[in-house]
Design an enzyme around this catalytic site. Structure first.
Site: not given
Lengths: 162, 162
Positions: B64, B66, B94, B97
């Site tokens: 992801h 992040e 999410c 993260c």
């Protein structure tokens, strides 16, 4: 019933065996003066990834054993999905790692020691059983609990003494 | 009061500026046929890391925007702590993260669009305000919400049509 008994016995023996490999990884972390946490990912009765905590070494808060092992297993399989795999880890995973496990759609998670401070499988928070997660992971815990808990306690005890 | 007003106005303008850079990252993800999510990490009025979603490209569910940006920022600073930094991301983070953000001890999080499916800042679950987390992150949301939400909607619409 008899078959169930033997299946469950054999599952336990096999869980014990794989958790020993996760513990070897924790010992590798200890040698690097990292919090001793290790894990392996097993698929079709073979280890496809192993990793240990490298947060201090890499100066990276995301470098938990589980994240490193998931990345490594996906790279090995060339797939972002680990739906036939089991992750064995010596300490209850935190929120970040449980989030990653759900994203990987891993089949099963086996962890040794509970973590009441940051564990996200019931220790601090129970993310795994959140009704809105679209993937359910089978979970077992307590295998080699004492050994995996003790190595971490000893690590922090020694840190406090130094 | 007047000073507060101007401080908050200038904060909003600066948030808008940094979110635009996060949006450029989302556009880079789109070019690679990834779900278009982007982020930047800002410290002392400078971008120290930028990243976009690379889950499909790397075949890695942990890739992801992040997570990649946190790893990159820590590498840049040679520190596992981001306590003076702000992360700007185009979609609500999410659980994985948010877990990583707490571990990094980041000061502030600014996200654009809400994510009711997997967001862990109130969208699906509210991890940020969990009483047992030992680090509290300042959060702002809604900056460039429509633009950042629309690029994702368009991506999935086109996917369904193809």
């Amino acid at each position: 019933m008899t078959i169930d008994f033997f299946t469950s016995q054999s599952q336990e023996l096999s869980d014990q065996k794989w958790m020993n490999f996760a513990f070897f990884e924790a010992e590798k972390a200890l040698e690097k003066e990292e919090v001793p946490i290790g894990c392996v990912i097993v698929r079709q009765n073979r280890i496809i990834a192993k990793a240990h905590n490298l947060v201090q070494t890499l100066k990276d808060p995301t470098a938990h054993a589980e994240i490193l092992a998931i990345t490594s297993a996906c790279n090995h399989l060339q797939s972002k999905i680990l739906d036939e795999a089991t992750l064995y880890v010596t300490l209850e995973p935190c929120s970040m790692c449980v989030g990653a496990l759900v994203l990987s759609k891993i089949k099963r998670l086996v962890f040794a020691a509970k973590d009441t401070k940051t564990g996200a499988c019931g220790g601090m928070v129970d993310l795994l059983n959140h009704e809105k997660f679209n993937h359910k992971i089978e979970v077992s815990s307590g295998i080699s609990e004492e050994k995996c808990s003790q190595i971490i306690k000893d690590f922090f005890k020694q840190k406090r003494e130094n």
